[in-house]
Design a protein around this motif. Structure first.
Motif, PDB file in Angstrom:
ATOM      1  N   CYS C 346     -12.832  42.286  35.902  1.00 33.46           N
ATOM      2  CA  CYS C 346     -13.230  41.017  35.297  1.00 33.46           C
ATOM      3  C   CYS C 346     -12.311  40.646  34.151  1.00 33.46           C
ATOM      4  O   CYS C 346     -12.263  39.501  33.730  1.00 33.46           O
ATOM      5  CB  CYS C 346     -14.670  41.093  34.804  1.00 33.46           C
ATOM      6  SG  CYS C 346     -14.870  41.945  33.238  1.00 33.46           S
ATOM      7  N   GLY C 347     -11.594  41.633  33.621  1.00 30.72           N
ATOM      8  CA  GLY C 347     -10.642  41.338  32.548  1.00 30.72           C
ATOM      9  C   GLY C 347     -11.239  41.443  31.167  1.00 30.72           C
ATOM     10  O   GLY C 347     -10.630  41.001  30.194  1.00 30.72           O
ATOM     11  N   PHE C 348     -12.420  42.009  31.079  1.00 38.62           N
ATOM     12  CA  PHE C 348     -13.057  42.048  29.757  1.00 38.62           C
ATOM     13  C   PHE C 348     -12.505  43.169  28.885  1.00 38.62           C
ATOM     14  O   PHE C 348     -12.181  42.965  27.722  1.00 38.62           O
ATOM     15  CB  PHE C 348     -14.572  42.203  29.927  1.00 38.62           C
ATOM     16  CG  PHE C 348     -15.348  42.083  28.652  1.00 38.62           C
ATOM     17  CD1 PHE C 348     -15.514  40.855  28.045  1.00 38.62           C
ATOM     18  CD2 PHE C 348     -15.903  43.195  28.042  1.00 38.62           C
ATOM     19  CE1 PHE C 348     -16.221  40.729  26.860  1.00 38.62           C
ATOM     20  CE2 PHE C 348     -16.614  43.084  26.857  1.00 38.62           C
ATOM     21  CZ  PHE C 348     -16.770  41.850  26.264  1.00 38.62           C
ATOM     22  N   CYS C 349     -12.431  44.366  29.443  1.00 34.67           N
ATOM     23  CA  CYS C 349     -12.021  45.464  28.565  1.00 34.67           C
ATOM     24  C   CYS C 349     -10.618  45.962  28.914  1.00 34.67           C
ATOM     25  O   CYS C 349     -10.167  45.859  30.046  1.00 34.67           O
ATOM     26  CB  CYS C 349     -13.058  46.587  28.589  1.00 34.67           C
ATOM     27  SG  CYS C 349     -13.131  47.523  30.107  1.00 34.67           S
ATOM     28  N   THR C 350      -9.956  46.504  27.921  1.00 34.39           N
ATOM     29  CA  THR C 350      -8.534  46.794  28.030  1.00 34.39           C
ATOM     30  C   THR C 350      -8.182  47.849  29.085  1.00 34.39           C
ATOM     31  O   THR C 350      -7.275  47.617  29.884  1.00 34.39           O
ATOM     32  CB  THR C 350      -7.990  47.219  26.656  1.00 34.39           C
ATOM     33  OG1 THR C 350      -8.341  46.212  25.726  1.00 34.39           O
ATOM     34  CG2 THR C 350      -6.497  47.397  26.690  1.00 34.39           C
ATOM     35  N   PRO C 351      -8.831  49.012  29.110  1.00 31.72           N
ATOM     36  CA  PRO C 351      -8.362  50.039  30.033  1.00 31.72           C
ATOM     37  C   PRO C 351      -8.386  49.546  31.482  1.00 31.72           C
ATOM     38  O   PRO C 351      -7.477  49.848  32.248  1.00 31.72           O
ATOM     39  CB  PRO C 351      -9.361  51.182  29.823  1.00 31.72           C
ATOM     40  CG  PRO C 351      -9.948  50.957  28.484  1.00 31.72           C
ATOM     41  CD  PRO C 351      -9.981  49.482  28.305  1.00 31.72           C
ATOM     42  N   CYS C 352      -9.398  48.787  31.827  1.00 34.31           N
ATOM     43  CA  CYS C 352      -9.526  48.296  33.191  1.00 34.31           C
ATOM     44  C   CYS C 352      -8.572  47.139  33.435  1.00 34.31           C
ATOM     45  O   CYS C 352      -7.792  47.152  34.378  1.00 34.31           O
ATOM     46  CB  CYS C 352     -10.967  47.866  33.430  1.00 34.31           C
ATOM     47  SG  CYS C 352     -11.299  47.098  35.010  1.00 34.31           S
ATOM     48  N   ARG C 353      -8.598  46.165  32.551  1.00 33.45           N
ATOM     49  CA  ARG C 353      -7.795  44.960  32.743  1.00 33.45           C
ATOM     50  C   ARG C 353      -6.310  45.273  32.826  1.00 33.45           C
ATOM     51  O   ARG C 353      -5.609  44.796  33.709  1.00 33.45           O
ATOM     52  CB  ARG C 353      -8.061  43.981  31.592  1.00 33.45           C
ATOM     53  CG  ARG C 353      -7.240  42.705  31.666  1.00 33.45           C
ATOM     54  CD  ARG C 353      -7.380  41.887  30.395  1.00 33.45           C
ATOM     55  NE  ARG C 353      -6.884  42.610  29.226  1.00 33.45           N
ATOM     56  CZ  ARG C 353      -7.604  42.955  28.169  1.00 33.45           C
ATOM     57  NH1 ARG C 353      -8.880  42.626  28.115  1.00 33.45           N
ATOM     58  NH2 ARG C 353      -7.069  43.623  27.158  1.00 33.45           N
ATOM     59  N   ASP C 354      -5.829  46.061  31.878  1.00 38.53           N
ATOM     60  CA  ASP C 354      -4.393  46.326  31.827  1.00 38.53           C
ATOM     61  C   ASP C 354      -4.041  47.695  32.384  1.00 38.53           C
ATOM     62  O   ASP C 354      -2.929  47.903  32.857  1.00 38.53           O
ATOM     63  CB  ASP C 354      -3.899  46.212  30.380  1.00 38.53           C
ATOM     64  CG  ASP C 354      -3.945  44.769  29.895  1.00 38.53           C
ATOM     65  OD1 ASP C 354      -3.715  43.864  30.712  1.00 38.53           O
ATOM     66  OD2 ASP C 354      -4.238  44.544  28.705  1.00 38.53           O
TER      67      ASP C 354
END
Ligand SMILES: Cc1cc2nc3c(=O)[nH]c(=O)nc-3n(C[C@H](O)[C@H](O)[C@H](O)COP(=O)(O)O)c2cc1C
Ligand code: SF4
Ligand code: FES
Lengths: 170, 919, 432
Positions: C346-354
Motif C-alpha cells: 500500500c506504500g504506507f510504511c518504509t520497509p515494505c514500500r521501499d
C-alpha cells in the motif's frame, strides 16, 4: 462491468442514472465521502474509465475535493484513470499461473493483439493488464476478458478466444 | 510519573507519552520522520525503532516503534542494541533508494532532517542497483516549490495540510513506491497555512519559493528573535538575513502562541523589507514636488525653520512599537497626540481592552484556545483576521474526538486511531458572520447575519444564558452547548466595525463565566501593536478627525509609521495636503502619506530594529533586529529622539540607549513591566552575548570581494544582548532571546526539541513575553448602543468589510507574491445576488453611491447576509468603499475579465501519466 | 469417506445452490435454532467450544475474537458491524470463490448467525471486484433472503434485524487485510490501521467490527445446528472441523477439496491431486498461499493443522498449496511472488514500500545471472529487516518474506548456481 464503452467520454456532468445509482450507495453510508469508491465504479461502469472531468464532477457531488478523490481513485487497481479499450484483459501473472507457464501465453496475446501490458489495441477493442491471482489457480493459467473468465489457457485456446472476439465484433 | 528504563538507565517521563517522546524528553537521540510533536503518531516511517523487553529476563526483546508504544511505567527498552541500530539504518537505506543525491543544489541542504537522520543512523554505502523513481513536479503557486523526487513518503505534508490545517487541495495519491503528494492539477495551494509545509516536510519536497530565488544556506543566515507584524496575534518568528537582505522567515516556537506553525502572511509577507518601495534616505520636498535626499544632520535646519515656537502634533501608529509611539507622545504631549486610527476603530479597541480588564471570563493564549470544547465566534472571519487563532480553533474542534478516544483507552497521540474512532464528530463551533469563512467546514452551525443582527443575536444569547427566556430554538441550542461545555470560548473582534458585537460577546462570556470559571473570551486586534497603542493612549489624546479639523493651527505634524490614506477619507487627505502644515513622515515604505509630506525620515523595518509589540491577548513581546539598518534608515524611536534634540526636549534627547527608552515607557502605568519583557542589553550567557549567526557561518568575506577582500567589520550591537556574530552560546538562553534553533546532530528545525523542556512543551528558556492586561474579574458593565439600525433599503446593499489574509494588510501587500495572491480588489456578493445580477466570480460590477462610482471585480460567497455586500478591506484602489455605506450594484457590461494567472505550461502535468505503471 | 460439511451442496462445477435446495438440505436450521432457543451468549459459547479457527490465514480462534467485542454499555453509541472478508487475492488461493459461487446461502446464514452473536445489525460482504459471478449469485441470494425473512427487520419473527450489502472491491491485495478493508469500506485509501485499537473495539466508522473470512463464516451454521462437540470430531488432528484444501502448480489434478482438518499433506497431494505431472518431481510447496514458508518432501507426512505446520516453520495460511516442481526455478518463483507483493504494497510504511522493490531488484539481478555473493548477503539482510513481524505496519511485508527466507534455506544451492553460472540454470518458465 464494462460494457458498451463510450470511448472518450469527457462530459463533465453525471447522468441522472449515475446520480440515481450513487444516491442508492449514499443511502447507507454515514457520510458522503463514504460512497467515493462506489461512485467511481458506477461512473466507470458506464463510461469505461474515469476522466478528470468525471472525477471532478463526482468529487463535487460527494462534497469532497478532487484531490481527496484522486487519492482514492489512484489507489485502487480497478479504477482506470486513463481510457481503456472496450474490453479489459485482466491477465493473471501470479505464482500458480507462472508455474504453469503464463509468461508464454502472455507473449502469445501480445503477438496477436500487438500490445504489451498497459496498452490498448489500435481499434480500441482491448486493453491488456496484468492482475494479481484470480483465484482460479487450479485451472491456471487464467485470464478475464471483460466479465468472462478463461481458464487452462494455452496457445491454441488463446488464438480461439481472440478469433471469436474478432468475429463477434464483425 | 512513569519511569522507563532505556539501556539500563532509568528516566522519569511525563504521563500519557509514547516512547519516542519519552526518549527525546530524556535527551536521547532517537531518529524519526513521520511523528510530529503537534500532530502525533501514525507509525508509517518505522524510523523510531527501539527494542523493547518484556521483563528483566527477556534477553531478546522485540522491535517496536517508539512513537506507537505508550511509555508505561517500568517499560524496558534499548536504543543502542545492535538489532535496533541495524533496523534504523536499514530504514534510512531504503528511504535513500529513490532519494536524489542532489543535496548540493537542494535548498533544504544544511537544515535537512533526512540528512541529519542519515548521519545519525550511520548509513553511507549504497547497495541498491536499480533506477530511482522519478515524478513530475507541480506548479503550486508563488509561495511553495514542489520537488517530488525528494519525497520519503512520511505523510507529514498531507497530515499537516489536510488533517491539521483543513486544506483540501493536497493529498496522497497512487500507492506503493509511487506515492505522490500534490494537487489534482497544477495550481495555487489554497490553504492560508501552506508555508508550514516547508518546515513540516523533513526533506526538500516543499520549499520556500521566494527564498529559493534569493537563497542562502541556513548556516549562513543571520537570525533574530522576532515577532510577526502581520496581525495582532503576535506569532514568534525567526527571520533570516544575509547580505543585507531579509531572506526568509521561519516559525519560532512559542509555547503559548504559535507553537510550531504560522500563517502564510507571516512567513511570506515580509518581502517588502527588500523591496524597491523602501525609504532609504532622508528626503525633503522640493518646490517642484520631488524629494531631494539630504544628510541626516540637515534635518534640524528645516524643522527649526518650520516650527519656530509653533505647534507640533504627532500621529502614532498601531503598527509601530510601543517605544516609538510612547516617545512620540512624550515628545508632543498627550493632548497633541493621536493614536492614529479612526474613531470607530479606536472606540471599539479601547472597549475591547477595558472589557478584558473587567470580564469574569479569562483571556486565553492561542494554546488555551486550542483547549476549548465549545466555541462561539461573533463577527470574525478569523482565518483572514487572526489566522493563527483560526488554526487553533480548528484544533479545538477535535477535542471531542480526543475525549471519545480517551474514553475508549486510546492515547491522544495515536492520531489515526483518534480520527478513525471519532470520524466526523467535532466539538461544537458556532460561527456568526456576514459572509462565509474558512472555518465553516468544521462548524456545527454557521449563522449568516448583518453586523447589527450579529450583535443582537449575541445579546439575545447572553439573555438566554442569564434568564433562559428565549423562544428561539437556535439560541436555546447554542446556549445549551455552551453551558454544558467544560471550557467554552467566545471569540469576537472589531472586524465589522460594530461596537455592539464586542459588547454582546462580552455579555455572553460574562454570563457563561457566572457559572463556569473556565469560560474564555478572546478578541482579535487588527494590527501588530493595536493593543499596545491603546494601552499607552491617554484621555487627552486627539482623534484623527480633530487633527484634520484644526489642521491650520498645526505647524508641524509628525506621522509615525502610518499611511493616513488608509484611515482618512479622500476628502480629508486633500484637506491635509492643502494645508500649510509641514508634515514629517517617518516610515518604512513609500505611501500616499509620504507623497503629501514635506520631509521623509526613513524608518528601519521590524527586521532592522528592536521594540515591543503587544498582541491581542495583551502580551508584550520584544522583537530584535536581524541586521543593522542600511542606508540612512534609523529605528523610528531614534528619529523621535533626533527630533527631540532639534526642538531641545531635554528629557528625550538625553536618552542614550534603547534600555533607557524602555525605562521611560515604564512610567506609564500599563507598561511598568516593560523592562521585564526581555533581558536588558547587559544580559550575558556564560559571559557572552547571544550570537545571531550559526557556529558554522561561512563568514561574510565574499560580500564585497569585487571591491575588497578585507572582511567587512561586523556591525556592533550596543543596544541588545545579541551580537551580529557567531561567537557565543545558543542554548537554553531566555526564550525571548532565542534567534534560531540548532543542536549538534540536529541541523534542521527539529532541533527545537533540544530547546524544549519536553516535546510540545514550554521552552527551557522559560516563557517569553509578559501579559499587560489583567482582569479585575468584577464583570463587564454593558455599553450596548440601542440606536435602531438603519433598515434595509430596496435595491441598495450595505457594504461590509471582507478581509483577506493576502491583501488586507498594508505592508505585506507590498510583497510581490502576496500581491499576486491578493488579486484584484473585489465586491463580494451572495450567490443569489450574483445570479440576479447575472455575474459570477471574476466578472465586473459597477458600485455606485453618493459620490462614488467604481467598476470592480466580483467574488461570490457561499453565504452572505441578506442586503449586504462585502468589499475587499485594506486593498489598494478600493476607492471610497467603506463599511456601512449603502450602494447600488449593477453588472458592468464593459468589464474585461482578467485571464487567470498564467501557469508555465511545460509544468502542467499530473503524475498520472507516469505513475500508474499500467493505467 | 469423510463427511462433507461446507461443500455438501456443491457438486457440479458451474452450479449454484438456490434457496429451496439449500433449505431442503438442512439450510437455515441453524439460524432457526439460534433465534428460537439460543441467546447470543449461547451462540458465542458454542463457537468458542468448537475451537473454530479463522480460515483467512492467521488461524485466530473465532470465538475468542468475537468475545472482544465490547458489551453494550462499554461502547460508544452506534452500530456494530460484521464484515465478511471475501477479498481472496492471496496468490494460489481459490477456496472462497467456490463457496460463494456455489453455495451463497451457506455464507449468508453464517453471517446472520455471526451478526446475531456479536450484536451487529449491519453486515457487508467485501468481495473482489473480479469475482463477477460470485457477486451476482450473492446479490441474488441476498434478495431471496430478504424475501424469505432471513434478512431485514425481525428475522424469522425474532427481534433481531440485519441489513446485508455486497461491496465489490475496487481491487488491491491489501484490502484483504482487515483494517485496510475497513478503510476501503469507508471509501478511503486502503492503508491498514495501527492495532491496537483492534477493529473489535474501533472498526468500521469507529465502531465495533468483526471481520471474518468466507470459509470461517460458512462453518457457523453447522456449528450452531449440530453443536461444538460434533464439530470437534470432524478433524483428524488437533484442530476441529473440515477445511477446504487446494493444490495448484504442475500436479496431475489440481483442485480444491473439503477434507478433515489435520489431513496429512501427502494424502492431499497424492490421493486428491494425483501427484506430480509426469516427468516432474516435487521440490517444495507453499502450504497455504503465497505468503507462507516453503516446506519440502520431508514435511509431506505432516498433518495440515495450524500448530503442526507452524512448528515446521511455515503456516497453514489459507490451506491452498502451491507446488514447486523440480524443473521450475525457485528463484524465479520467489521473484514472481516478491514482485507481486512489491506491486501490491500500500506504500504506507518504509520497509515494505521501499524494501520490497529493493528485494525485487536483487532477485531480478540474480535470476538474470547478474547477481553476486554480496547480493545473497543483502537478501539475508532484507529478510531480517522486512520480514520480522512488528518491523512493518501490517503483516503484508513479513508475509512476503516467508517464501524468500525459506527458499534461501532449502534451495540455497539454486541461488548460488545462478551466480556461478551467470544465468538461470532452469529452462525458464518465463522471461525476466
Ligand atoms: C496483506 C494481507 C492480506 C489478507 N488478505 C486476506 C484475504 O484476502 N481474505 C481473508 O479472509 N483474509 C485475509 N487476510 C487476513 C485478514 O486480515 C483477517 O485476518 C481475516 O480476514 C480474519 O478472518 P478469520 O479470522 O476468519 O481468518 C489478509 C491479511 C493480510 C495481512
Ligand atoms: S507492510 Fe506497510 S506498506 Fe506494506 S502493505 Fe502493510 S502497511 Fe502497507
Ligand atoms: S516516527 Fe515512529 S514510525 Fe515514524
Amino acid at each position: 462491468m464494462i460494457h458498451n464503452i463510450i470511448q472518450s467520454d469527457t462530459s463533465s456532468t453525471l447522468t441522472s442514472e449515475e446520480i440515481h445509482l450513487i444516491n442508492i450507495e449514499l443511502s447507507h453510508v454515514p457520510q458522503k465521502s463514504g460512497a467515493a469508491i462506489d461512485a467511481l465504479k458506477i461512473v466507470q461502469d458506464k463510461r469505461g474509465w474515469v476522466s478528470d472531468e468525471c472525477l471532478i464532477a463526482i468529487a463535487k457531488y460527494l462534497e469532497m475535493s478532487s484531490e481527496e478523490l484522486e487519492g482514492i481513485a489512484t489507489f485502487y487497481n480497478l479504477i482506470f484513470r486513463r481510457p481503456v479499450g472496450e474490453k479489459v484483459i485482466l491477465f493473471c501473472d501470479s505464482v500458480s499461473c507462472w508455474l504453469c507457464g503464463c509468461e508464454k501465453q502472455k507473449h502469445k496475446i501480445s503477438e496477436i493483439l500487438k500490445i504489451d501490458y498497459g496498452e490498448t489495441t489500435k481499434n480500441k477493442q482491448f486493453t491488456f493488464l496484468p492482475v494479481p491471482c484470480l483465484g482460479a489457480c487450479d485451472k491456471a493459467p487464467v485470464m478475464m476478458v471483460g466479465d468472462e473468465l478463461f481458464t487452462n489457457l494455452d496457445s491454441s485456446k488463446i488464438e480461439q478466444i481472440f478469433t471469436d472476439y474478432e468475429q463477434e465484433a464483425g | 510519573m512513569p519511569t522507563i528504563i532505556v539501556d539500563g538507565k532509568s528516566y522519569e517521563v511525563g504521563s500519557g507519552k509514547n516512547l519516542l517522546e519519552a526518549c527525546l524528553d530524556a535527551g536521547l537521540d532517537l531518529p524519526y520522520f513521520c511523528w510530529h510533536p503537534s500532530m502525533g503518531s501514525i507509525g508509517s516511517c518505522r524510523q523510531c525503532a527501539l527494542v523493547q523487553y518484556r521483563d528483566n529476563d527477556d534477553q531478546h526483546g522485540r522491535i517496536i516503534m517508539g512513537c506507537m508504544t505508550p511509555a508505561t511505567d517500568g517499560a524496558r527498552v534499548s536504543l543502542k542494541v545492535e538489532k535496533a541500530k541495524e533496523f534504523r539504518e536499514a530504514v534510512v537505506e531504503s528511504l535513500m533508494l529513490n532519494h536524489p543525491h542532489d543535496c548540493p543544489v537542494c535548498s533544504e541542504g544544511g537544515e535537512c532532517h533526512l540528512q541529519d537522520m542519515t548521519v545519525m543512523v550511520g548509513h553511507r554505502d549504497r547497495r541498491y542497483k536499480g533506477k530511482k523513481n522519478t515524478h513530475r513536479n507541480q506548479y503550486l503557486g508563488p509561495l511553495i516549490n514542489h520537488e517530488m523526487n525528494r519525497c520519503i513518503t512520511c505523510y507529514r505534508c498531507e497530515r499537516f495540510y489536510r488533517d491539521y490545517a483543513g486544506g483540501k487541495d493536497l493529498s496522497a495519491q497512487a500507492s506503493r513506491d509511487r506515492i505522490y503528494f500534490g494537487r489534482h492539477q497544477d495550481g495555487i495551494l489554497e490553504s492560508e497555512f501552506s508555508g508550514n509545509l516547508v518546515e513540516v516536510c523533513p526533506t526538500g519536497v516543499f520549499t520556500d519559493k521566494p527564498f529559493l530565488a534569493d537563497y542562502s544556506r541556513k548556516w549562513d543566515l543571520q537570525s533574530s528573535p522576532s515577532i510577526c507584524s502581520g496581525c495582532g496575534v503576535g506569532c514568534n518568528i525567526s527571520p533570516g538575513e544575509r547580505y543585507g537582505r531579509l531572506k526568509r522567515i521561519h516559525n519560532r516556537y512559542n509555547h503559548e502562541i504559535n507553537g510550531y506553525f504560522i500563517c502564510d502572511r507571516g512567513r511570506f509577507g515580509a518581502g517588502y523589507v527588500n523591496g524597491d518601495k523602501r525609504t532609504n534616505y532622508v528626503g525633503i520636498k522640493e518646490p517642484n514636488g520631488a524629494f531631494k535626499a539630504i544628510k541626516k544632520n540637515e534635518i534640524s535646519r528645516h524643522i527649526i525653520q518650520w516650527l519656530g515656537n509653533g505647534n507640533i502634533v504627532g500621529i502614532g501608529s498601531p503598527r509601530a512599537s510601543v517605544e516609538s509611539n510612547y516617545l512620540l507622545q512624550k515628545l508632543v504631549g498627550p493632548s497633541k497626540f493621536s493614536l492614529g486610527v479612526s474613531q470607530t476603530e479606536h472606540n471599539i479597541l479601547k472597549r475591547q481592552v477595558s472589557i478584558l480588564q473587567t470580564t469574569r471570563a479569562s483571556n486565553p493564549s492561542v494554546r488555551e484556545i486550542e483547549m476549548a470544547d465549545a466555541i462561539l465566534v461573533l463577527g470574525e472571519d478569523l482565518t483572514n483576521t487572526a489566522a493563527r487563532i483560526a488554526l487553533a480553533i480548528r484544533q479545538a474542534t477535535k477535542n471531542k474526538a480526543i475525549a471519545m478516544a480517551t474514553k475508549m483507552g486510546i492515547e491522544e497521540w495515536h492520531d489515526s486511531a483518534v480520527r478513525n474512532l471519532a470520524q466526523k464528530e467535532l466539538s461544537p463551533l458556532f460561527i456568526t458572520t456576514t459572509a462565509a469563512t474558512k472555518l465553516d467546514d468544521v462548524a456545527m452551525k454557521t449563522i449568516t447575519l448583518s453586523p447589527d443582527e450579529i450583535a443582537n443575536f449575541g445579546l439575545e444569547l447572553a439573555r438566554q444564558l442569564a434568564d433562559g427566556n428565549s423562544q428561539d430554538p437556535q439560541i436555546i441550542e447554542i446556549a445549551t452547548y455552551l453551558t454544558t461545555a467544560e471550557r467554552p470560548l467566545i471569540v469576537s473582534g472589531p472586524s465589522l466595525l460594530n461596537a455592539n458585537i464586542v459588547e454582546s460577546a462580552a455579555a455572553v462570556a460574562d454570563a457563561l463565566a457566572m457559572s463556569n470559571q473556565n469560560t474564555q473570551l478572546s478578541f482579535t486586534f487588527p494590527e501588530s501593536n493595536s493593543t499596545g497603542s491603546i494601552l499607552l493612549g491617554e484621555p487627552q489624546n486627539l482623534m484623527l478627525s480633530d487633527i484634520i479639523e484644526n489642521i491650520d493651527e498645526i505647524d508641524v505634524l509628525v506621522v509615525l509609521e502610518n499611511d493616513l490614506s488608509r484611515r482618512l477619507s479622500a476628502f480629508e487627505m486633500t484637506q491635509l495636503n492643502a494645508s500649510q502644515t509641514k508634515i514629517i513622515s517617518i516610515d518604512v515604505l513609500e505611501n500616499k502619506t509620504l507623497e503629501i509630506s514635506d520631509m521623509v525620515l526613513p524608518a528601519a523595518s521590524f527586521a532592522e530594529t528592536q521594540g515591543t509589540l503587544v498582541n491581542n491577548e495583551g502580551r508584550a513581546q520584544r522583537f530584535y533586529s536581524v541586521f543593522s539598518p542600511l542606508h540612512d534608515r534609523l529605528p523610528s524611536w531614534q528619529w523621535v529622539i533626533d527630533i527631540a534634540a532639534v526642538i531641545e526636549n531635554e528629557e528625550l534627547s538625553a536618552i542614550a540607549s534603547f534600555d533607557e527608552v524602555i525605562d521611560l515607557c515604564a512610567q506609564n502605568n500599563n507598561f511598568q513591566a516593560l523592562s521585564s519583557v526581555a533581558p536588558d542589553k547587559n544580559f550575558r550567557d556564560h559571559g557572552l552575548k547571544i550570537p545571531r549567526q550559526t557556529h558554522r557561518n561561512s563568514g561574510r568575506t565574499a560580500i564585497t570581494a569585487n571591491t575588497s577582500v578585507h572582511e567587512p567589520q561586523q556591525s556592533p550591537d550596543e543596544e541588545t544582548p545579541l551580537t551580529y556574530s557567531m561567537e557565543g552560546l545558543n542554548r537554553d538562553q531566555p526564550s525571548a532571546l532565542t534567534p534560531f534553533v540548532w543542536s549538534p546532530g540536529w541541523n534542521s528545525n527539529q532541533s527545537l526539541q533540544k530547546f524544549q523542556a519536553e516535546t510540545d512543551g514550554p521552552l527551557k528558556g522559560g516563557p517569553s513575553g509578559i501579559k499587560l492586561i489583567k482582569s479585575s474579574g468584577c464583570g463587564v458593565s454593558l455599553d450596548y448602543d440601542r440606536t435602531p439600525s438603519v433598515s434595509l433599503k430596496n435595491n441598495y446593499w450595505r457594504l461590509v468589510p471582507i478581509y483577506s489574509l493576502h491583501g488586507s494588510e498594508e505592508l505585506s501587500l507590498h510583497t510581490k507574491e502576496i500581491s499576486e495572491l491578493a488579486g484584484l480588489p473585489f465586491i463580494m456578493l451572495s450567490g443569489r445576488d450574483a445570479d440576479n445580477m447575472k455575474v459570477s466570480d471574476g466578472d465586473g460590477v459597477i458600485v455606485s453611491g453618493d459620490d462614488l462610482r467604481i467598476s470592480i471585480s466580483v467574488r461570490v460567497s457561499a453565504r452572505m447576509a441578506k442586503g449586504c455586500a462585502g468589499y475587499s478591506a485594506g486593498y489598494n484602489e478600493i476607492g471610497h468603499l467603506t463599511a456601512d455605506t449603502y450602494v447600488q450594484i449593477n453588472r458592468d457590461d464593459e468589464w474585461q475579465p482578467l485571464k487567470p494567472v498564467v501557469i508555465a505550461t511545460d509544468r502542467i502535468a499530473s503524475f498520472k501519466s507516469e505513475d500508474n505503471q499500467y493505467v | 469417506m469423510t463427511e462433507k460439511v461446507l461443500t455438501k451442496n456443491i457438486s457440479n462445477v458451474n452450479d449454484t445452490t438456490p434457496i429451496d435446495r439449500y433449505e431442503a438440505n438442512e439450510g437455515y436450521l441453524g439460524l432457526r435454532k439460534a433465534l428460537n432457543s439460543m441467546s447470543p451468549d449461547d451462540c458465542l459459547l458454542e463457537v468458542k467450544n468448537s475451537n473454530l479457527r479463522g480460515r483467512g490465514g492467521a488461524g485466530f480462534p473465532t470465538g475468542m475474537k468475537w468475545s472482544f467485542v465490547p458489551k453494550h454499555g462499554d461502547c460508544l453509541p452506534g452500530h456494530k458491524y460484521l464484515i465478511c472478508n471475501a477479498d481472496e487475492m492471496e496468490p494460489g488461493t481459490f477456496k472462497d470463490r467456490l463457496l460463494m459461487e456455489q453455495d451463497p446461502h451457506q455464507l449468508i446464514e453464517g453471517m446472520v448467525l455471526s451478526a446475531y452473536t456479536i450484536g451487529a445489525n449491519i453486515a457487508y460482504i467485501f468481495i473482489r471486484g473480479e469475482y463477477r459471478l460470485a457477486i451476482q449469485r450473492l446479490s441474488e441470494a441476498i434478495e431471496e433472503c430478504y424475501n424469505s425473512g432471513y434478512l431485514g427487520g425481525n428475522i424469522l419473527g425474532s427481534s433481531f434485524s440485519l441489513e446485508m450489502y455486497v461491496h465489490p472491491s475496487a481491487g488491491r491485495y491489501i484490502c484483504g487485510e482487515e483494517t485496510a478493508l475497513i478503510n476501503a469500506l469507508e471509501g478511503k485509501r486502503a492503508n491498514p490501521r495501527a492495532k491496537p485499537p483492534f477493529p473489535q473495539v474501533s472498526g468500521l466508522w469507529g465502531r465495533p467490527t468483526i471481520v471474518n473470512n468466507v470459509e470461517t463464516l460458512c462453518n457457523i451454521p453447522h456449528i450452531i445446528h449440530k453443536g461444538a462437540e460434533w464439530f470437534k470430531t470432524l478433524g483428524v488432528g488437533e484442530d476441529s472441523g473440515t477445511k477446504l484444501f487446494g493444490v495448484s502448480g504442475r500436479v496431475k489434478n489440481p483442485g480444491c477439496w473439503e477434507l478433515p482438518m489435520g489431513t496429512p499433506i501427502r494424502q492431499i497431494l497424492e490421493d486428491h491431486a494425483d501427484g506430480m505431472q509426469t516427468g516432474l518431481n516435487l521440490k517444495g510447496l507453499l502450504p497455504g498461499g503465497g505468503s507462507t514458508d516453503f516446506l519440502t518432501e520431508v514435511h509431506l507426512d505432516l498433518a495440515m493443522d495450524y500448530n503442526v505446520i507452524g512448528a515446521a516453520g511455515s503456516r497453514m495460511g489459507t490451506g491452498t498449496m502451491i507446488i514447486l516442481d523440480d524443473q521450475s526455478c525457485p528463484v524465479g518463483m520467489v521473484l514472481n511472488l516478491i514482485r507481486f507483493f512489491a506491486q501490491e504494497s500500500c506504500g504506507f510504511c518504509t520497509p515494505c514500500r521501499d524494501g520490497l522493490p529493493w528485494t525485487r531488484q536483487v532477485l531480478e539481478d540474480l535470476e538474470n545471472g547478474k547477481g553476486s555473493e554480496a547480493d545473497l548477503e543483502t537478501l539475508a539482510y532484507q529478510i531480517k529487516y522486512i520480514g520480522t513481524p512488528g518491523n512493518t505496519h501490517c503483516a503484508l511485508a513479513p508475509g512476503a518474506m516467508e517464501p524468500l527466507q525459506s527458499a534461501m534455506k532449502y534451495f540455497f544451492e539454486d541461488f548460488k548456481n545462478h551466480i556461478t553460472l551467470g544465468r538461470c540454470p532452469y529452462e525458464m518458465n518465463g522471461v525476466y
